[in-house]
Design an enzyme around this catalytic site. Structure first.
Site, mmCIF file in Angstrom:
data_model
loop_
_atom_site.group_PDB
_atom_site.id
_atom_site.type_symbol
_atom_site.label_atom_id
_atom_site.label_comp_id
_atom_site.label_asym_id
_atom_site.label_seq_id
_atom_site.Cartn_x
_atom_site.Cartn_y
_atom_site.Cartn_z
ATOM 1 N N GLY A 1 -50.256 -27.947 19.692
ATOM 2 C CA GLY A 1 -50.644 -29.244 19.124
ATOM 3 C C GLY A 1 -49.870 -30.377 19.787
ATOM 4 N N LYS B 1 -53.190 -20.522 15.846
ATOM 5 C CA LYS B 1 -53.924 -20.498 17.133
ATOM 6 C C LYS B 1 -53.337 -19.498 18.134
ATOM 7 C CE LYS B 1 -51.493 -22.985 20.434
ATOM 8 N NZ LYS B 1 -50.212 -22.912 19.776
ATOM 9 N N LYS C 1 -45.843 -17.132 17.977
ATOM 10 C CA LYS C 1 -45.995 -17.119 19.446
ATOM 11 C C LYS C 1 -45.465 -15.804 20.014
ATOM 12 C CE LYS C 1 -45.347 -22.065 19.880
ATOM 13 N NZ LYS C 1 -46.746 -22.417 19.675
HETATM 14 P P1 ADP Z 1 -46.996 -25.681 19.076
HETATM 15 O O1 ADP Z 1 -47.604 -26.967 18.646
HETATM 16 O O2 ADP Z 1 -46.898 -25.552 20.559
HETATM 17 O O3 ADP Z 1 -47.601 -24.464 18.415
HETATM 18 P P2 ADP Z 1 -44.630 -25.268 17.362
HETATM 19 O O4 ADP Z 1 -43.892 -26.458 16.843
HETATM 20 O O5 ADP Z 1 -45.484 -24.500 16.426
HETATM 21 O O6 ADP Z 1 -45.430 -25.778 18.643
HETATM 22 O O7 ADP Z 1 -43.589 -24.238 18.023
HETATM 23 C C1 ADP Z 1 -42.645 -24.690 19.007
HETATM 24 C C2 ADP Z 1 -41.319 -25.026 18.324
HETATM 25 O O8 ADP Z 1 -40.659 -23.810 17.923
HETATM 26 C C3 ADP Z 1 -40.281 -25.695 19.192
HETATM 27 O O9 ADP Z 1 -40.468 -27.090 19.239
HETATM 28 C C4 ADP Z 1 -38.957 -25.312 18.510
HETATM 29 O O10 ADP Z 1 -38.523 -26.382 17.689
HETATM 30 C C5 ADP Z 1 -39.322 -24.161 17.599
HETATM 31 N N1 ADP Z 1 -38.479 -22.958 17.729
HETATM 32 C C6 ADP Z 1 -38.088 -22.220 16.670
HETATM 33 N N2 ADP Z 1 -37.378 -21.163 17.056
HETATM 34 C C7 ADP Z 1 -37.316 -21.185 18.398
HETATM 35 C C8 ADP Z 1 -36.726 -20.325 19.378
HETATM 36 N N3 ADP Z 1 -36.075 -19.223 19.041
HETATM 37 N N4 ADP Z 1 -36.854 -20.663 20.683
HETATM 38 C C9 ADP Z 1 -37.527 -21.779 21.035
HETATM 39 N N5 ADP Z 1 -38.103 -22.636 20.151
HETATM 40 C C10 ADP Z 1 -38.009 -22.342 18.839
HETATM 41 MG MG MG Z 2 -47.616 -24.012 16.334
#
Ligand code: ADP
Ligand code: MG
Length: 315
Positions: free
Chosen positions: A19, A216, A278
């Site tokens: 997103g 997603k 993810k």
């Molecule tokens: P997207 O919109 O790409 O799905 P999300 O916000 O759902 O993004 O997921 C990415 C976020 O996950 C990063 O911005 C970070 O703040 C968070 N995050 C949590 N744990 C971790 C980790 N272990 N390593 C990297 N990022 C992490």
């Molecule tokens: Mg996300």
């Protein structure tokens, strides 16, 4: 094939855009900002389309949450259910991705050579999925704690702030998998499974939409498996997967073996609703297909595909 050898255009690449490829940290989400933000990741996708057949999937968390809020601000017309709002975001974001990609292809002199199609996609979920009783998917804007406390719906703390949560059942199968496979084989670049897909349950021969937003990344892993993808890239706003995220010991890892990743998942290293799904998506895909998955920054999609950026997941 190793990551450094040149692929033929037979290989299929799936790029799942977060997103934040549309709305970056601290932005209000103006439509001009969203178009501008798409240029960097889609410029890379346009260049990669010379070497790979490509499927693009995308998130919709901020957009679907904003649409829901807009519904609730107006009593002059009937409110629409979440399922319809997910369908709307497939249209709005699909249009933005397709038109931006078109411009990027034109800039490379590839106009007319790469056919694009955005496909409305349903994803089947189980009506008994426990997620319906335990909303966990953050959507819409970020609120300060004081405001979040007074909202008439559940919210959750995320590293970005407090956000509304909705049910997020697991994807069981992509309804249009055969259509997507045929389109890829026919040479189309396909934009599908937007926002995790329109969530539906199947009753005898009929589909019914349900009030939920599918993750997603998990939907993309299911699509990658069902269509037979060769490289699965999850593009987000961090450089990859960190161990000890947010602590003094935080360090990003260049490679994760899937049993190692599973151990970290079990130990609660990655939070639900962000890095958790993810990593799970990458693990499921590698485990079931024996191919490569990468979690990387939206600014390093090409390098990630070449094995030179992000966290690579290997069997
Ligand atoms: P997207 O919109 O790409 O799905 P999300 O916000 O759902 O993004 O997921 C990415 C976020 O996950 C990063 O911005 C970070 O703040 C968070 N995050 C949590 N744990 C971790 C980790 N272990 N390593 C990297 N990022 C992490
Ligand atoms: Mg996300």
């Amino acid at each position: 094939m190793t990551a450094t050898e040149r692929p033929s255009r037979e290989e299929v690449l799936l790029v799942a855009l977060g997103g934040n490829a549309l709305i970056r940290k601290g932005q209000a989400g103006l439509i001009e900002e969203q178009f501008q933000n798409l240029r960097a990741p889609l410029g890379q996708v346009a260049r990669l389309s010379r070497e790979y057949r490509i499927i693009v999937t995308h998130g919709n968390g901020p957009q679907v949450g904003n649409l829901l809020l807009q519904q609730e601000c107006c009593d002059a017309v009937p409110r629409l259910p979440l399922e319809i709002l997910v369908a709307q975001t497939q249209g709005q974001i699909g249009y933005m991705i397709e038109s931006t990609l078109d411009n990027e292809l034109m800039a490379l002199g590839l106009d007319g050579q790469q056919l694009l199609v955005t496909l409305l996609s349903y994803v089947v979920v189980d009506h008994q999925d426990p997620a319906f009783l335990n909303p966990s998917k953050p959507i819409g804007p970020v609120f300060p704690e004081e405001v979040a406390k007074r909202l008439p719906y559940p919210t959750v703390w995320t590293p970005k702030g407090f956000r509304r949560v909705v049910a997020s059942p697991r994807p069981l199968t992509i309804v249009e998998k055969k259509e997507i496979k045929k389109l890829i084989e026919a040479g189309f670049l396909v934009i599908a499974c937007g926002g995790g897909g329109i969530p539906v349950i199947k009753e005898s021969r009929a589909f019914h939409g349900v009030d939920a937003v599918i993750d997603k990344d998990l939907a993309s892993a299911k699509l990658a498996e069902e269509v037979g993808v060769d490289v699965f890239v999850i593009a987000t706003d961090v450089e990859g997967v960190a161990i000890g995220y947010g602590t003094e010991k935080e360090h990003y890892v260049g490679m994760l073996q899937i049993d190692e990743a599973r151990r970290y998942l079990k130990a609660g290293e990655f939070p639900a609703g962000s890095m958790g799904p993810k990593v799970e998506a990458a693990v499921l895909f590698v485990e079931r297909c024996g191919k490569r998955a990468v979690i990387a920054s939206i600014d390093a999609i090409e390098a990630a595909v070449k094995g030179k950026a992000g966290t690579q997941f290997v069997p």
